[in-house]
Design a protein around this motif. Structure first.
Motif, PDB file in Angstrom:
ATOM      1  N   ILE A  77       0.817  -1.211   0.000  1.00  0.00           N
ATOM      2  CA  ILE A  77       0.000   0.000   0.000  1.00  0.00           C
ATOM      3  C   ILE A  77       0.853   1.264   0.000  1.00  0.00           C
ATOM      4  N   THR A  78       2.047   1.193   0.574  1.00  0.00           N
ATOM      5  CA  THR A  78       2.920   2.374   0.592  1.00  0.00           C
ATOM      6  C   THR A  78       3.459   2.727  -0.788  1.00  0.00           C
ATOM      7  N   ASP A  79       3.318   1.797  -1.742  1.00  0.00           N
ATOM      8  CA  ASP A  79       3.766   2.057  -3.115  1.00  0.00           C
ATOM      9  C   ASP A  79       2.621   2.521  -4.019  1.00  0.00           C
ATOM     10  N   LEU A  80       1.433   2.696  -3.444  1.00  0.00           N
ATOM     11  CA  LEU A  80       0.288   3.175  -4.211  1.00  0.00           C
ATOM     12  C   LEU A  80       0.149   4.678  -4.013  1.00  0.00           C
ATOM     13  N   HIS A  81       0.008   5.410  -5.118  1.00  0.00           N
ATOM     14  CA  HIS A  81       0.017   6.869  -5.040  1.00  0.00           C
ATOM     15  C   HIS A  81      -1.116   7.471  -5.857  1.00  0.00           C
ATOM     16  N   GLU A 124      -2.908  10.639  -0.168  1.00  0.00           N
ATOM     17  CA  GLU A 124      -2.435   9.263  -0.325  1.00  0.00           C
ATOM     18  C   GLU A 124      -2.767   8.428   0.905  1.00  0.00           C
ATOM     19  N   GLN A 177      -4.437   4.781   0.583  1.00  0.00           N
ATOM     20  CA  GLN A 177      -3.771   3.608   1.129  1.00  0.00           C
ATOM     21  C   GLN A 177      -4.603   2.942   2.222  1.00  0.00           C
ATOM     22  N   VAL A 233      -7.388   0.945   0.395  1.00  0.00           N
ATOM     23  CA  VAL A 233      -6.884  -0.287  -0.212  1.00  0.00           C
ATOM     24  C   VAL A 233      -6.607  -1.333   0.868  1.00  0.00           C
ATOM     25  N   HIS A 234      -6.033  -0.909   1.981  1.00  0.00           N
ATOM     26  CA  HIS A 234      -5.810  -1.830   3.107  1.00  0.00           C
ATOM     27  C   HIS A 234      -7.138  -2.419   3.566  1.00  0.00           C
ATOM     28  N   PRO A 272      -5.417   1.643   9.253  1.00  0.00           N
ATOM     29  CA  PRO A 272      -4.261   1.154   8.485  1.00  0.00           C
ATOM     30  C   PRO A 272      -3.057   0.966   9.398  1.00  0.00           C
TER      31      PRO A 272
END
Length: 206
Positions: A26-30, A67, A71, A74-75, A173
């Protein structure tokens, strides 16, 4: 004789343009890095996290603003929506992320009002599953999810059918603090006639 122009296969085009982000951390989703039909879990698409019929009708922008919201949503999809899908089959969430503008429209509040709902941070969803009673769904979530912040059985009245109401599930999250594992029901109080929150999972008072 010239052949008639071919009609584009929009479903095929959308499929070709999608990307599978179901395993992306999730940290790579922007913001700006996801297309509407990109997969964010095995069975859920990015657009399902912000979809709102009310927002579409009113022309309200319900896109993620930060973001952190993206994130968190998505989590939530991976840890809440997907396990429910794995157990019960196909469904689409009623609501996940809601912008402040959408919250005001939904709850008939003035422009100065700020919602504290976990929907506005991407940490909550409202779900129903066809063929599963709302109360049974809420109980399954509590028993089977690895973690949750709140599970609320909302407006479930068996006299109005097994799918009356909905289940609100929230999940913080990683790195935002411990989840509280609170179980509540939102029901109509017999004496006052008002909707109230009570502890535990139960049907509304008919």
């Amino acid at each position: 004789m010239r052949s008639p122009p071919s009609v584009p296969d929009y479903d095929s085009e959308m499929t070709m343009k999608t990307t599978d982000h179901s395993q992306t951390p999730i940290t790579d989703l922007h913001l700006g890095g996801l297309a509407p039909r990109d997969a964010i879990s095995p069975n859920f698409r990015f657009y399902e996290l912000t979809r709102s019929d009310l927002a579409e009708r009113r022309g309200i922008d319900n896109g993620f603003e930060t973001e952190a919201q993206l994130q968190a949503a998505v989590h939530l999809a991976r840890q809440v929506l997907q396990p429910v899908r794995d157990q019960f089959g196909s469904y689409s969430p009623n609501s996940v992320f809601r912008s402040q503008a959408l919250e005001r429209a939904l709850k008939l509040r003035p422009a100065s009002w700020i919602s504290t709902s976990q929907h506005t941070t991407g940490c909550a969803c409202d779900i129903e599953v066809p063929g599963v009673t709302t109360l049974d769904l809420a109980r399954w979530v509590v028993k089977n999810l690895s973690d949750f912040d709140q599970v609320i059985c909302e407006c479930y009245d068996p006299s109005k059918g097994p799918n009356s109401g909905w289940v609100h599930v929230s999940l913080k999250p990683p790195g935002v603090g411990a989840n509280r594992r609170v179980e509540l029901s939102y029901i109509r109080d017999v004496e006052s006639g008002r909707m109230i929150y009570v502890e535990g999972l139960r049907a509304a008072v008919a």
